[in-house]
Design an enzyme around this catalytic site. Structure first.
Site, mmCIF file in Angstrom:
data_model
loop_
_atom_site.group_PDB
_atom_site.id
_atom_site.type_symbol
_atom_site.label_atom_id
_atom_site.label_comp_id
_atom_site.label_asym_id
_atom_site.label_seq_id
_atom_site.Cartn_x
_atom_site.Cartn_y
_atom_site.Cartn_z
ATOM 1 N N CYS A 58 0.828 -1.210 0.000
ATOM 2 C CA CYS A 58 0.000 0.000 0.000
ATOM 3 C C CYS A 58 0.862 1.261 0.000
ATOM 4 O O CYS A 58 0.400 2.338 -0.330
ATOM 5 C CB CYS A 58 -0.978 0.001 1.171
ATOM 6 S SG CYS A 58 -0.193 -0.242 2.750
ATOM 7 N N SER A 113 10.458 3.009 5.290
ATOM 8 C CA SER A 113 9.025 2.756 5.491
ATOM 9 C C SER A 113 8.295 4.030 5.898
ATOM 10 O O SER A 113 8.900 4.946 6.457
ATOM 11 C CB SER A 113 8.818 1.710 6.590
ATOM 12 O OG SER A 113 9.349 0.484 6.167
ATOM 13 N N GLU A 120 7.228 -4.914 8.060
ATOM 14 C CA GLU A 120 6.262 -5.636 7.228
ATOM 15 C C GLU A 120 6.841 -5.880 5.819
ATOM 16 O O GLU A 120 6.648 -6.924 5.212
ATOM 17 C CB GLU A 120 4.978 -4.782 7.125
ATOM 18 C CG GLU A 120 3.808 -5.474 6.462
ATOM 19 C CD GLU A 120 3.380 -6.755 7.155
ATOM 20 O OE1 GLU A 120 3.184 -7.745 6.428
ATOM 21 O OE2 GLU A 120 3.263 -6.787 8.383
ATOM 22 N N GLN A 124 7.213 -9.070 2.450
ATOM 23 C CA GLN A 124 6.757 -8.868 1.058
ATOM 24 C C GLN A 124 7.907 -9.161 0.091
ATOM 25 O O GLN A 124 7.708 -9.767 -0.961
ATOM 26 C CB GLN A 124 6.323 -7.411 0.848
ATOM 27 C CG GLN A 124 5.322 -6.887 1.848
ATOM 28 C CD GLN A 124 3.897 -7.151 1.417
ATOM 29 O OE1 GLN A 124 3.664 -7.797 0.404
ATOM 30 N NE2 GLN A 124 2.943 -6.671 2.172
ATOM 31 N N GLY A 195 -8.850 -6.923 4.778
ATOM 32 C CA GLY A 195 -7.450 -6.545 4.510
ATOM 33 C C GLY A 195 -6.633 -6.618 5.791
ATOM 34 O O GLY A 195 -7.165 -6.471 6.880
#
Length: 416
Positions: A58, A113, A120, A124, A195
């Site tokens: 996102c 970030s 996180e 990914q 989500g």
């Protein structure tokens, strides 16, 4: 740190955009679905891109890969998303070779970030790396680099306090609700969508508010029921969404759809309604703000809610950067070794063939020739000579390219 490649004329690039310059809407346009990711990898393969990792979260969308020109990667991105090249150029960044390597380290260790120290992203990167590897789209350079970034991330997490204290978007969302909604434990909260940030927000709400009135709605009810079981929520049908919104004081949207799923038409109440949109692209249409009783807060607004925790985290940046430099140096020396390894190997082969010819000649000349002993001595001399050359090439004051060329000329080496 220029990567040594077997494919001539290719460089390592990082192209992408992030929350720093691209707002939620633009990031939404460049958001990559799982299907699109697969298609990008397949097309890259046919277009001769030897190695590629695709990341879409996102907060950012990035492609890391080997290409003759960065536009090959930009074109791939724009062809498989709703974004245009013009839009990309306004907010994008393109890093090449050592700058691209540094960028991946910064991203993978949470230093880039939206919320400093948010780890996180490394999971990914791991997922994207696995997918590319499965498609045989990872060369040795990329494999070594990603593993170095994972190692740096692990060390920073363990050796520094850069992720200390609870700070994440979901935590900020809960803090926001607690600060803005009086008597929150008696209010009706509705979570629409499953989500990840929404789920985490929900878990935190259950923990911090002791609220027994949280309703979950998802288009696929079975998914909702699975999650509801974990957090003790009530699941309602998607068909009831209008009446559930009417009944709610807080609506948390985390559907992950490509277009808004909540608009003004769905809201039919006059009581105050706080809507948190935790989705990229935006899942709540901006027309809801035309209603006087509605307050809309988006993910990007929540990320700006920094607190003392983030200030404390900033103190650990130098320590994290020191760890990155250490691991980057190891990676660089591996890269340099790779660069001249073929020349050293070719030199060793050349000296070995000279040795074999000489031993063969001596065997004919000398009747009691001790071949075994000659073999041992020759091999040791060859090893010492090649070590000298290797140390010379490793020396940072040496121009490795010029030295490699000279060694190849003097010994007439063919290692291309």
């Amino acid at each position: 740190m220029e990567p040594h490649l077997s494919a001539k004329g290719k460089h390592f690039y990082a192209i992408g955009l992030s929350y720093k310059k691209a707002d939620a809407e633009i990031r939404g346009n460049f958001s990559i679905t799982d299907e699109a990711k697969q298609n990008i990898l397949s097309q890259a393969q046919t277009e001769g891109i030897s190695s590629l990792v695709v990341i879409s979260t996102c907060n950012r969308t990035e492609l890391y890969g080997f290409a003759e020109h960065p536009f090959q990667l930009i074109k791939l991105l724009c062809e498989h998303t709703h974004g245009t090249v013009e839009e990309f150029e306004k907010v994008a960044y393109v890093h090449k070779n050592s700058a691209a390597v540094s960028h991946l380290f910064k991203v993978g260790t949470g230093l880039d970030s939206q919320i400093l120290g948010d780890f996180e992203i490394i999971s990914q990167i791991k997922i994207s790396f696995k997918q590319s590897k499965k498609e045989e789209m990872i060369n040795p350079f990329m494999e070594r680099l990603v593993n170095a970034v994972i190692q740096a991330s692990k060390r920073i997490k363990n050796e520094t306090e850069i992720s200390s204290g609870a700070t994440s978007v979901s935590f900020a969302a809960v803090q926001y609700i607690l600060a803005r909604v009086p008597h929150v434990s008696d209010k009706n909260l509705l979570l629409f969508g499953t989500g990840k940030i929404g789920r985490n927000t929900c878990e935190n709400l259950v923990k911090h508010t002791k609220n027994e009135h949280i309703v979950l709605i998802n288009r696929t009810k079975t998914k909702a029921e699975k999650i509801a079981g974990k957090f003790n929520l009530v699941v309602k049908d998607y068909a009831n969404i209008q009446s559930e919104i009417k009944n709610s004081d807080v609506l948390i949207v985390a559907t992950g759809a490509q277009k808004p799923t909540i608009s003004k038409q769905l809201i039919h109440s006059d009581k105050p309604l706080l809507i948190l949109d935790l989705s990229i692209p935006r899942n709540v249409s901006l027309d809801v703000t035309e209603l006087p009783n509605v307050t809309l807060v988006h993910l990007d607004d929540l990320s700006k809610m920094t607190d003392r925790t983030l200030q404390r985290r900033k103190e650990h940046i130098p320590q994290a950067e020191h760890i990155i430099e250490e691991i980057k140096e190891e990676f660089s020396s591996w890269l340099e070794t790779r660069k001249f390894a073929p020349t050293i190997k070719a030199l060793k082969n050349k000296l070995t063939s000279l040795k074999e010819a000489e031993i063969g000649a001596q065997r004919k000349k000398i009747s009691d020739f001790n071949e075994e002993q000659a073999d041992i001595i020759s091999d040791r001399i060859i090893q010492k000579i090649t070590n000298h050359f290797a140390n010379h090439l490793k020396d940072e004051n040496t121009s490795a390219d010029e030295s490699i060329e000279l060694i190849q000329k003097v010994f007439q080496l063919q290692n291309k």
